[in-house]
Write an enzyme that holds these catalytic residues in place. Structure first.
Site, PDB file in Angstrom:
ATOM      1  N   GLU A  80      -9.498  36.784  35.251  1.00 48.15           N
ATOM      2  CA  GLU A  80      -9.555  35.842  34.258  1.00 48.15           C
ATOM      3  C   GLU A  80      -8.184  35.927  33.468  1.00 48.15           C
ATOM      4  OE1 GLU A  80     -10.581  35.455  30.160  1.00 48.15           O
ATOM      5  OE2 GLU A  80     -12.779  35.811  31.181  1.00 48.15           O
ATOM      6  N   HIS A  81      -8.163  37.320  32.677  1.00 47.16           N
ATOM      7  CA  HIS A  81      -7.287  37.530  31.876  1.00 47.16           C
ATOM      8  C   HIS A  81      -5.597  37.152  32.628  1.00 47.16           C
ATOM      9  CE1 HIS A  81      -8.443  39.992  28.223  1.00 47.16           C
ATOM     10  NE2 HIS A  81      -9.473  39.283  28.692  1.00 47.16           N
ATOM     11  N   HIS A 106     -13.442  39.359  35.379  1.00 44.71           N
ATOM     12  CA  HIS A 106     -12.834  39.300  34.089  1.00 44.71           C
ATOM     13  C   HIS A 106     -11.552  39.556  34.027  1.00 44.71           C
ATOM     14  CE1 HIS A 106     -12.291  41.246  29.817  1.00 44.71           C
ATOM     15  NE2 HIS A 106     -12.699  39.887  29.477  1.00 44.71           N
ATOM     16  N   GLU A 127     -10.949  45.480  24.598  1.00 45.74           N
ATOM     17  CA  GLU A 127     -12.039  44.669  24.318  1.00 45.74           C
ATOM     18  C   GLU A 127     -13.222  45.293  24.742  1.00 45.74           C
ATOM     19  OE1 GLU A 127     -11.470  41.433  27.187  1.00 45.74           O
ATOM     20  OE2 GLU A 127     -13.136  40.390  26.479  1.00 45.74           O
TER      21      GLU A 127
END
Lengths: 429, 426
Positions: A70-71, A67, A142
């Site tokens: 991905e960012h 993840h 997040e």
């Protein structure tokens, strides 16, 4: 380029496997304004233990790194890719799941430019120590956001209960502690392992000319120098059959309690048509048991054990699978008991009638037609199915072929006392 | 040619809107009922569609009603409530497969009309009251629905901002109504209200799909007929006066602070500077290229989400973000600086072009879904205007830099709401 026609649905799809191994699918949709494209790697939160190409030792990477990567792919030396997309009138996004990371855009103009931007930004990583550090603050927020979200905590709490070793139990974003260990070199190592075109799929759906788009993608890829990459080696520890924990209660700042009952699947190594049949049979089973037209739904609702947050779902991928049922309730313990009993009783001979099965199949077929109105659904689901060697467009014929035996077998295989688990969120005292 | 072709026909007591398109494999009927928001009716209105959808005279239990929908190839029935400015809007939608994509070609569209007519006009009634058991069940669920807002802190803080900011105005009411008013509703009072609503609300029916206009009109004419009415309309807009800064801080056991800031824009849908306001909002905070995203998230690393959105009929702009409790001052300052920059015209031509392109894209994408088409078209019903999507996009294209700065100057800070964790240090 191969053309595949789906007569009943009145759709056509085009496919080509490029020289570097990339699978490209194009589904023209006339009448739509928007083109939607996803560029997906078969790499998700569970892929945390693997052999990097050219190395001879397996590595274990921090939770949340897929993840995080991905960012970070969105950031380039000259700014972030969101800017580029919005200049071209597109909106871009990405998501990471247990087994996939997908990058996507949708746009109603400059489709070819946007498609090049999508492919190029995913294929040109730019990670620095400084930008990696900066991202930790953003992803930290997040993670904190999800920490305060009772439905997310409930969902992950249930998965954690089911699995002892399998990394599906790890929160996709990791924890603030785990991401603090991520470095740019680790990101590159993951990237080199999982972002080779032969591990990826590009899906384009919208009002496009398939020939033209395929040429663009082919030319783009031909300009890039990819060496052939051998099969990826991932490692997973042995996972016991039974649920790791029977019950967990989370106290949170809520007014209404929540309860989910989960069942861990035992047969999770199928692919292709076999997997599709099982997955659809379980989905039909759950709909028969808990859909709004079911007796169970009515009795739960009438007794005040559930409200309109009640839902059920089945997830299956390579190596893991689970069903879950539940929602908000004033009586979490009673709901858990009643749901378990309903599930167990469904294994009895004669529990499901042919008439109910036929009705549910009709419902599922209609739901599929509704779903394929959505370009997002087609691209995302097609990719998921393809990564499991299934074909999205086999759904209707497979549904039509499901018999009472299939559903009874699905119930018999899935439901077992020792694979049950319960997770609840209750108001903090 | 416009992007959407809408034909509007006046029927008995409502308008029929038909949008013919071949892009879907289903056909969609959307029924809208609109009335002014007020405390006396908000809870009744939010209960009503849930009672209507749970059963009917012909299908007196939820199980029977839902089984019938399953038989119709899983037709969906969905009810929803929304606030549009100071109006409370009930939506009932039915979506049904288009039989040309099925191996069984039995016509389905008329069945969808019959079904909508059944639940709207032939509810499960005894005498002058709805079925008591149904009403009691739905009252219980409504209470849980209202209460659940508290458990979702993002929704909760947004609701609290509106409540504080619009205190004394109908807009401060929650879309699902008031929990303490649920108990006093009886099967009789709800039935009475149902009759009032059907005779006084502004009613609209949208039909979206590969349908023949004449068929839609025939079915609607045969199956849905109500008495004529002159719907109540409210003056549009907005400002409650001058700039004020109302700061509200609420402590709860949360890990992440929720910062929600409300502004009065003094501009509503259909105003000449509404298009400039849209571009303003896009440059300021609407997208991932906007000033808020760049400065609060990408530069200062304070947040994962930070965005602004407009309420077009009430004339509000809301900024929302999730931040660490200790970063309140820094986040509020950065957000204020960005608004100042907008007022000073501190944005480039490129930002304007980018924003226009993205808004246009967003509009065109919205009308790729049946629900999106209805949302876009319904703005005209709410505002009493007649603006086509094409006009909308053309007018936005013409917006100039000075107009954006001008409209930014009309935007007044009203309320800063912060939901903060208990151990918050400042």
């Amino acid at each position: 380029m191969e053309k595949i026609t789906f007569e009943q649905l009145q759709e056509e799809m085009y496919y080509e496997k490029l020289g570097n191994g990339l699978d490209v699918y194009i589904l023209p949709k006339k009448g739509f304004n928007k083109t939607y494209a996803t560029f997906t790697t078969k790499y998700g939160s569970i892929d945390n233990h693997f052999l990097p190409p050219g190395k001879d030792e397996y590595v274990k990477v921090p939770d949340g790194i897929a993840h995080f990567l991905e960012h970070k792919l969105f950031e380039k030396e000259d700014g972030d890719v969101f800017q580029q997309f919005s200049k071209q009138g597109a909106s871009a996004n990405a998501f990471t799941s247990f087994t996939r990371t997908a990058y996507l855009f949708s746009s109603t103009s400059n489709v070819e430019k946007n498609l090049e931007t999508l492919i190029d930004f995913v294929q040109e990583p730019y990670f620095t120590e400084k930008t990696v550090e900066k991202e930790k603050g953003i992803i930290g927020q997040e993670i904190t956001m999800y920490d305060d979200n009772p439905d997310w905590r409930l969902y992950f709490g249930l998965i954690e209960n089911m699995y002892k070793n399998h990394p599906v139990k790890i929160d996709i974003a990791g924890t603030i502690e785990s991401i603090s260990h991520i470095t740019k070199d680790m990101l590159y190592e993951c990237y080199e392992t999982f972002y080779h075109p032969s591990n990826m799929l590009l899906f384009i759906v919208g009002p496009v000319e398939p020939e033209q788009v395929m040429n663009l993608v082919r030319d783009n890829q031909n300009k890039k120098d990819y060496k052939e990459q051998p099969e990826i080696n991932r490692q997973f520890e042995e996972e016991p059959m039974e649920a790791a924990e029977k019950k967990k209660v989370l106290e949170m700042n809520v007014q209404t309690s929540k309860c989910l009952v989960g069942v861990k699947s035992k047969n999770v190594n199928q692919t292709g048509k076999e997997m599709l049949k099982i997955e659809l049979s379980v989905n039909v089973l759950l709909d028969i048991l808990f859909g709004k037209s079911s007796d169970h739904y009515s009795s739960l609702y009438n007794e005040g054990l559930i409200d309109d947050t009640f839902s059920f779902d089945y997830t299956q991928e390579q190596g893991f699978g689970f069903a879950m049922v539940g929602g908000d309730t004033n009586e979490p313990d009673k709901l858990a008991e009643v749901l378990k009993k309903m599930l167990l009783d469904s294994r009895e001979k004669g529990a499901i009638s042919q008439e109910t099965l036929d009705r549910t199949k009709k419902k599922k077929i209609g739901a599929f037609l509704r779903a394929v109105n959505s370009p997002e659904y087609i691209a995302n689901q097609f990719t998921r199915y393809a990564f499991n060697e299934m074909d999205l467009f086999d759904v209707v014929p497979t549904l039509e072929s499901i018999t009472l035996d299939d559903v009874e077998n699905a119930a018999g295989d899935l439901i077992s006392e020792d694979r049950f688990t319960v997770c609840q969120v209750v108001p903090k005292q | 040619m416009d992007v959407i072709s809408e034909s509007v026909k006046s029927m008995n007591g409502y308008n029929l809107h038909v949008v013919k398109t071949e892009k879907y494999k289903t056909n969609t009927l959307v029924w809208k009922m609109k009335a002014p928001l007020n405390k006396e009716t908000v809870t009744l209105r939010s209960l009503l569609p849930h009672v209507l959808q749970s059963n009917s005279a012909a299908y007196p239990t939820t199980g029977k009603l839902r089984s019938y929908l399953d038989e119709l190839y899983g037709a969906t029935l969905f009810v929803d409530l929304a606030k549009k400015g100071e109006y409370h809007v009930i939506t009932i939608s039915v979506e049904i497969a288009n039989e040309k994509f099925l191996s069984d070609n039995t016509p389905l569209l008329k069945k969808a009309f019959q079904f909508l007519s059944e639940i709207l006009t032939k509810p499960n009634v005894q005498g002058n009251a709805f079925d008591q058991e149904t009403v009691e069940k739905e009252k219980r669920t409504l209470k849980q629905r209202i209460q659940s807002v508290y458990d979702d802190k993002m929704r909760y803080s947004n609701f609290r901002l509106v409540q504080e900011m619009c205190n004394g105005e109908p807009y401060s009411l929650h879309v699902h109504g008031e929990k303490e008013d649920v108990d006093q509703i009886t099967p009789e009072s709800l039935y009475q209200y149902y009759q009032n609503a059907l005779s006084q609300d502004e009613l609209d029916l949208y039909v979206i799909g590969d349908v023949n206009e004449a068929d839609a009109e025939t079915f609607a004419g045969e199956l849905l007929s109500f008495e004529e009415r002159t719907p109540q309309s409210l003056p549009s807009g907005t400002d409650n006066g001058k700039e004020r800064v109302n700061e509200v801080r609420e402590e709860q056991d949360v890990k992440q602070g929720k910062l929600n800031i409300g502004y009065r824009t003094n501009v509503v849908y259909g105003d000449p500077d509404y298009y400039a306001l849209q571009v303003f909002n896009g440059i300021f905070g609407g997208f991932s290229h906007s000033k808020l995203f760049l400065n609060v998230r990408e530069k200062a690393s304070l947040a994962y989400y930070v965005a602004s959105r407009l309420e077009s009929h009430k004339g509000l702009m809301m900024v929302m973000s999730g931040i660490d409790n200790s970063n309140y001052d820094q986040a509020v300052n950065i957000i204020k600086e960005q608004l100042e920059a907008m007022k000073n015209g501190d944005f480039t031509d490129q930002e304007i072009e980018q924003t226009k392109a993205v808004i246009k894209n967003q509009l065109l994408e919205t009308v790729d879904t049946a629900r999106g088409i209805v949302e876009v078209l319904y703005h005209n019903v709410v505002s009493g205007k007649d603006i086509t999507l094409q006009t909308w996009m053309d007018e936005m294209d013409k917006v100039k830099s000075e107009e954006i700065a001008e409209v930014a100057k009309k935007v007044h800070l009203d309320t800063v709401y912060f939901l903060t964790g208990k151990e918050a240090g400042k």
